[in-house]
Design a protein around this motif. Structure first.
Motif, PDB file in Angstrom:
ATOM      1  N   TYR A   1       0.872  -1.180   0.000  1.00 19.96           N
ATOM      2  CA  TYR A   1       0.000   0.000   0.000  1.00 19.96           C
ATOM      3  C   TYR A   1       0.911   1.233   0.000  1.00 19.96           C
ATOM      4  N   VAL A   2       0.706   2.135  -0.945  1.00 22.78           N
ATOM      5  CA  VAL A   2       1.539   3.326  -1.072  1.00 22.78           C
ATOM      6  C   VAL A   2       0.742   4.568  -0.704  1.00 22.78           C
ATOM      7  N   THR A   3       1.335   5.394   0.135  1.00 24.90           N
ATOM      8  CA  THR A   3       0.720   6.646   0.527  1.00 24.90           C
ATOM      9  C   THR A   3       1.729   7.773   0.343  1.00 24.90           C
ATOM     10  N   ILE A   4       1.290   8.866  -0.257  1.00 26.93           N
ATOM     11  CA  ILE A   4       2.162  10.019  -0.484  1.00 26.93           C
ATOM     12  C   ILE A   4       1.614  11.207   0.293  1.00 26.93           C
ATOM     13  N   ASP A   5       2.407  11.687   1.238  1.00 22.91           N
ATOM     14  CA  ASP A   5       2.057  12.911   1.960  1.00 22.91           C
ATOM     15  C   ASP A   5       2.699  14.077   1.221  1.00 22.91           C
ATOM     16  N   LEU A   6       1.878  14.947   0.707  1.00 23.21           N
ATOM     17  CA  LEU A   6       2.386  16.044  -0.120  1.00 23.21           C
ATOM     18  C   LEU A   6       3.317  16.984   0.638  1.00 23.21           C
ATOM     19  N   ASP A   7       3.256  16.985   1.982  1.00 25.73           N
ATOM     20  CA  ASP A   7       4.155  17.883   2.706  1.00 25.73           C
ATOM     21  C   ASP A   7       5.587  17.344   2.745  1.00 25.73           C
ATOM     22  N   GLY A   8       5.799  16.142   2.175  1.00 27.58           N
ATOM     23  CA  GLY A   8       7.158  15.648   2.027  1.00 27.58           C
ATOM     24  C   GLY A   8       7.923  16.366   0.929  1.00 27.58           C
ATOM     25  N   PHE A   9       7.188  16.906  -0.047  1.00 29.19           N
ATOM     26  CA  PHE A   9       7.817  17.660  -1.133  1.00 29.19           C
ATOM     27  C   PHE A   9       8.249  19.042  -0.640  1.00 29.19           C
TER      28      PHE A   9
ATOM     29  N   SER B   1      -0.451  20.880   4.774  1.00 28.61           N
ATOM     30  CA  SER B   1      -0.717  21.170   6.176  1.00 28.61           C
ATOM     31  C   SER B   1       0.535  21.596   6.932  1.00 28.61           C
ATOM     32  N   ALA B   2       1.708  21.093   6.517  1.00 30.00           N
ATOM     33  CA  ALA B   2       2.961  21.412   7.207  1.00 30.00           C
ATOM     34  C   ALA B   2       4.055  21.646   6.167  1.00 30.00           C
ATOM     35  N   PRO B   3       4.113  22.831   5.557  1.00 28.78           N
ATOM     36  CA  PRO B   3       5.052  23.077   4.459  1.00 28.78           C
ATOM     37  C   PRO B   3       6.486  23.282   4.930  1.00 28.78           C
ATOM     38  N   SER B   4       7.428  22.973   4.041  1.00 27.90           N
ATOM     39  CA  SER B   4       8.841  23.242   4.303  1.00 27.90           C
ATOM     40  C   SER B   4       9.583  23.323   2.980  1.00 27.90           C
ATOM     41  N   PRO B   5      10.525  24.252   2.849  1.00 27.20           N
ATOM     42  CA  PRO B   5      11.330  24.316   1.618  1.00 27.20           C
ATOM     43  C   PRO B   5      12.376  23.209   1.542  1.00 27.20           C
ATOM     44  N   MET B   6      12.504  22.410   2.605  1.00 29.50           N
ATOM     45  CA  MET B   6      13.576  21.420   2.689  1.00 29.50           C
ATOM     46  C   MET B   6      13.171  20.035   2.204  1.00 29.50           C
ATOM     47  N   GLY B   7      12.012  19.907   1.568  1.00 28.98           N
ATOM     48  CA  GLY B   7      11.533  18.599   1.150  1.00 28.98           C
ATOM     49  C   GLY B   7      12.172  18.074  -0.121  1.00 28.98           C
ATOM     50  N   PHE B   8      11.677  16.913  -0.567  1.00 31.88           N
ATOM     51  CA  PHE B   8      12.214  16.279  -1.771  1.00 31.88           C
ATOM     52  C   PHE B   8      11.503  16.789  -3.022  1.00 31.88           C
ATOM     53  N   SER B   9      11.940  16.319  -4.183  1.00 28.68           N
ATOM     54  CA  SER B   9      11.422  16.811  -5.458  1.00 28.68           C
ATOM     55  C   SER B   9      10.624  15.720  -6.178  1.00 28.68           C
TER      56      SER B   9
END
Length: 326
Positions: free
Chosen positions: A243-251, A260-268
């Protein structure tokens, strides 16, 4: 706790050959699926809830995420073969803060879709949906009398392994899943994109105690794609389904400001797509979701477009269902 699908959300360029996804999608309520057959279908199911985000002290607005993703997705081109239907089956809603009830509704809906051989794609909504989503997969397998090892791959900056001793939130779903496993070794969990500045020491300790596999954001980069794919393949070899889940705040917020929890330090996005390709090619993907889409803070609809593109990719590769291009 359910809202029927709306054709008004599916708009875009018009054609006579169903060149766009809004012309491909069929709206059908969950209760109308009884007695019907949907071979080779994919179903888009919304989870309009940000109660867990609020409890976790995040910024609310993700309950509007499912429809924002639908609007962006409908404008994208359709390369699917005609025999692969795409259904919009509506949205699970959270009323009066009853998040646990919404999770239970999601569990039943996932079970229902899998019973019909439909591939579920859930659009969120807070990451608390991961608990209901995974429980739905378990319910389905239990009804089939199948004891299958299901792994979880989470694209995320956060482990979401917080203790739920003081209540369930968007930060507790995988802790809840781990603690409900019959045996500790049954919890198979891989996190891609973990950040040290987004998880405290207790969370890293919990990950170690639960034997969680993870790659930090510093490693989760396209230049390390070969090594990353080796990690993913090793994880896939240890499970029967995933099962795959993608949390957009990882980007990085450069790509996904509306979370919900933004950061400029995420992945692309490039490494996310490369990883998805490896996962899907295994043939083990049973279900998929996108979490934490928050249109209230989205700039130029960048996050909605990113989410839609990720869904578009999974739809066309799961399995290879698209038409051959020239």
């Amino acid at each position: 706790m359910y809202k029927k699908p709306s054709e008004k959300l599916w708009q875009g360029r018009s054609s006579t050959q169903a060149l766009y996804l809004h012309e491909k999608v069929q709206c059908i309520a969950l209760d109308k699926m009884a007695g019907e057959s949907f071979p080779n279908a994919m179903a888009l199911l919304g989870y309009a809830c940000d109660e867990g985000v609020q409890r976790n002290q995040g910024r609310i607005g993700a309950k509007e995420g499912p429809d924002a993703i639908r609007r962006a997705l409908g404008k994208l081109p359709n390369h699917l073969n005609d025999e692969f239907p795409v259904l919009d089956v509506g949205t699970i809603t959270c009323n009066q803060g009853k998040m646990e009830s919404a999770q239970h509704e999601l569990q039943g809906s996932i079970d229902q879709l899998l019973q019909k051989g439909v591939f579920p794609i859930v659009l969120g909504g807070g990451h608390d949906m991961a608990y209901g989503h995974f429980k739905g997969i378990q319910s389905y397998l239990s009804s089939q009398n199948e004891k299958r090892q299901v792994g979880i791959i989470n694209f995320d900056a956060h482990f979401d392994l917080r203790s739920n001793a003081y209540g369930n939130t968007s930060g507790t779903p995988f802790y809840q899943i781990a603690n409900e496993c019959d045996h500790p070794e049954d919890f198979k969990y891989l996190c891609l994109g973990i950040r040290e500045d987004a998880n405290d020491r207790i969370l890293f300790q919990s990950a170690q105690e639960l034997n969680v596999k993870y790659l930090t954001k510093d490693t989760f980069q396209i230049r390390y794609a070969e090594e990353i794919n080796t990690w993913i393949k090793a994880f896939l070899n240890a499970v029967e389904m995933v099962y795959v889940t993608i949390d957009l705040d990882g980007f990085s917020s450069a790509f996904a400001p509306g979370v919900s929890a933004p950061s400029p330090m995420g992945f692309s996005p490039d490494i996310a797509l490369e990883s998805l390709k490896t996962i899907i090619s295994s043939g083990k993907l049973i279900s998929f979701d996108i979490a934490e889409m928050n249109p209230k803070f989205d700039s130029d609809q960048r996050t909605a477009k990113l989410a839609a593109s990720l869904v578009h990719y999974v739809m066309h590769q799961q399995p290879i269902k698209k038409k051959s291009l020239p």
